[in-house]
Design a protein around this motif. Sequence first.
Motif, short mmCIF file in Angstrom:
data_model
loop_
_atom_site.label_atom_id
_atom_site.label_comp_id
_atom_site.label_asym_id
_atom_site.label_seq_id
_atom_site.Cartn_x
_atom_site.Cartn_y
_atom_site.Cartn_z
N SER B 216 -40.40 58.04 -60.28
CA SER B 216 -39.27 58.06 -59.36
C SER B 216 -39.70 57.52 -58.01
N ILE B 217 -38.71 57.02 -57.27
CA ILE B 217 -38.91 56.67 -55.87
C ILE B 217 -38.43 57.87 -55.07
N ILE B 218 -39.26 58.34 -54.14
CA ILE B 218 -38.88 59.49 -53.33
C ILE B 218 -38.94 59.10 -51.85
N ALA B 219 -38.07 59.69 -51.05
CA ALA B 219 -38.06 59.40 -49.62
C ALA B 219 -37.50 60.60 -48.88
N ASP B 220 -38.03 60.86 -47.69
CA ASP B 220 -37.38 61.84 -46.82
C ASP B 220 -37.56 61.47 -45.36
N TYR B 221 -36.56 61.87 -44.58
CA TYR B 221 -36.51 61.58 -43.14
C TYR B 221 -36.14 62.87 -42.44
N THR B 222 -36.82 63.16 -41.33
CA THR B 222 -36.50 64.40 -40.61
C THR B 222 -36.14 64.08 -39.17
N PHE B 223 -34.93 64.48 -38.78
CA PHE B 223 -34.53 64.35 -37.38
C PHE B 223 -35.16 65.50 -36.59
N VAL B 224 -35.95 65.16 -35.60
CA VAL B 224 -36.46 66.16 -34.65
C VAL B 224 -36.02 65.71 -33.27
N ASN B 225 -36.30 64.42 -32.97
CA ASN B 225 -35.79 63.82 -31.73
C ASN B 225 -34.28 63.73 -31.86
N GLY B 226 -33.60 63.96 -30.72
CA GLY B 226 -32.15 63.83 -30.75
C GLY B 226 -31.45 65.13 -31.10
N LEU B 227 -32.20 66.16 -31.47
CA LEU B 227 -31.57 67.46 -31.71
C LEU B 227 -31.82 68.33 -30.48
N SER B 228 -32.70 69.32 -30.59
CA SER B 228 -32.91 70.20 -29.44
C SER B 228 -34.03 69.72 -28.53
N ARG B 229 -34.75 68.69 -28.96
CA ARG B 229 -35.91 68.23 -28.19
C ARG B 229 -35.44 67.47 -26.93
N PRO B 230 -36.05 67.76 -25.78
CA PRO B 230 -35.68 67.04 -24.55
C PRO B 230 -35.93 65.54 -24.71
N GLU B 231 -35.14 64.73 -23.97
CA GLU B 231 -35.20 63.28 -24.14
C GLU B 231 -36.41 62.63 -23.45
N ASP B 232 -36.65 63.02 -22.19
CA ASP B 232 -37.65 62.28 -21.40
C ASP B 232 -39.01 62.98 -21.39
N LEU B 233 -39.76 62.73 -22.47
CA LEU B 233 -41.07 63.37 -22.61
C LEU B 233 -42.15 62.38 -22.18
N GLN B 234 -43.31 62.91 -21.79
CA GLN B 234 -44.44 62.08 -21.39
C GLN B 234 -45.02 61.34 -22.59
N SER B 235 -45.12 62.03 -23.70
CA SER B 235 -45.72 61.40 -24.88
C SER B 235 -44.62 60.95 -25.84
N ASP B 236 -44.98 60.02 -26.71
CA ASP B 236 -44.01 59.49 -27.67
C ASP B 236 -44.09 60.29 -28.97
N PHE B 237 -43.00 60.96 -29.28
CA PHE B 237 -42.91 61.62 -30.58
C PHE B 237 -41.91 60.85 -31.44
N TYR B 238 -42.17 60.81 -32.72
CA TYR B 238 -41.29 60.07 -33.62
C TYR B 238 -40.77 60.99 -34.72
N ASN B 239 -39.68 60.57 -35.30
CA ASN B 239 -39.15 61.34 -36.43
C ASN B 239 -39.97 61.05 -37.67
N PRO B 240 -40.40 62.08 -38.39
CA PRO B 240 -41.20 61.86 -39.60
C PRO B 240 -40.39 61.18 -40.69
N PHE B 241 -40.97 60.15 -41.27
CA PHE B 241 -40.30 59.44 -42.36
C PHE B 241 -41.35 59.04 -43.40
N GLY B 242 -41.07 59.34 -44.63
CA GLY B 242 -42.01 58.98 -45.69
C GLY B 242 -41.29 58.46 -46.92
N VAL B 243 -41.91 57.50 -47.58
CA VAL B 243 -41.40 57.03 -48.88
C VAL B 243 -42.57 57.04 -49.86
N GLY B 244 -42.29 57.22 -51.11
CA GLY B 244 -43.37 57.25 -52.08
C GLY B 244 -42.90 57.04 -53.50
#
Lengths: 185, 301
Positions: B216-244
């Motif tokens: 099978s092809i599997i994939a998942d994406y998780t929204f973390v940015n854009g929910l409760s996380r503040p917008e203007d952070l010093q470091s760059d965080f990304y939404n986790p995304f994986g395919v396999g």
Amino acid sequence: MYKVLLLILAIFICSSTAAKAQFYQTTSAKVSFFSSAPVEDIKAVSNEGVAVLNSANGSISFKVKMRSFGFEKALMQEHFNENYVESEKFPEATFKGESTKEIDLDSNSPQQHILKGIFTVHGVSKERILPVTVTVLNNGKKLQLESKFNVACKDHNIKIPKILWENIAEVIEVNINADFQIIPR
Amino acid sequence: MTKILIVPMFLICSFLKAQNVDSIMADISQENDYKVQATFKSPRLVLLQTNETQKAKDLAFWVGHRFGDIGGEFGGSNTLYGLDVATDLYLGFDYGITDKLTIGIGRSKFNESYSALIKYRLLWQDDAMPVSITFFEQSSWITRKPFSNNEFGSEGDRISHFFQAIIARKFSPGISIMVNPGFLVRPEAQVQDFQDSANLFALGLGGRFKILKRISIIADYTFVNGLSRPEDLQSDFYNPFGVGVEIETGGHVFALNFQNSQAIIANNFIPNTTKSWSDGGVRFGFMISRNFSIGSKKPDN
């Protein structure tokens, strides 16, 4: 006069048909199968086989839901349904056929019969000749049917991966044990 | 008089003649609400947990690995496209107490964390129920030495909890989709960016698409940015995304994955995914499970 004759004829046809056609059914036939391979033996049982039998002409219809089979290990059951018989696509195994001779309802001893018909599993139908033993009980109110036959996986397009040949047999032994009840007219 | 009799008589006659084993068979109704099984092949997809749990009395041994960046500053041929590096390693055991309840323990290289999880199936998809719902909770204990003397004020500062509800549906034998709303509770001490919020909402989406009977092809994406996380952070965080690609062979399930998250468990990757797919931060990883049946359920005779 003519109408009276017709009526008598009608009653005669009616009663003769009714006397001949005697139906039996079960919804709890036991179906089990057994795979014997070098690494492990696998056994599965279902008690949900459904069948209808006509003792007059020996015709029989039998089906069992693939999902009703219980295995020793739950993961085996999942693999059986998901990977081998593909239960979502092919939910049932069926047999439709006829006995080569009439069932003697007066005999109390086990009778050997041969059922000729179409056996379907995994969406693939095969013409099969199955030996069965029928025993009439309770003055014809009950019928007991037993059968044992083999099913080759490759006949029904059930593929076993090469790496699992040690776990799963190529030919599966099937056992049927059904207690039929008469359908009251 | 006779005429009146003949008509029903013939009707009865024709009815009796029409009756045969097939018509009787068709009249027998069997009610069996079989639960939908194998919505997903494994209790884990790429990064997220699926609605699946261990079967009763089955023990799974997990081995997971995340390599280094394939490209970008830290990848390339110098690290053999990340294969020299292990950003996370996970070893764990999951055990099914019942078909509905699974408990598990694990250890991750990332933050040297020990984790314990519990999964409970609340609802099971069948003919009447459109979805399966599983509740998931995982607590993690960071055991590494503090980076600074005052990083962890107390032992409780090392512990975080992740709660998730997994709503899944098997649409066809080949297609399963899940939606996973979740919430991470972590102490202030674990917040890497001082402007970031300690507790974070997350919303995961995942799917499995069967291409061959066991692959099978599997994939998942998780929204973390854009929910409760503040917008203007010093470091760059990304939404986790994986395919396999998920390969199933008997008691093993292999997942060969590409993802931007460095860590394996949710408590680590939900807040700390600092790599992105666009700058070469994607990495190879795998997750292997081996299933052992400890107690066996005898088929009822």
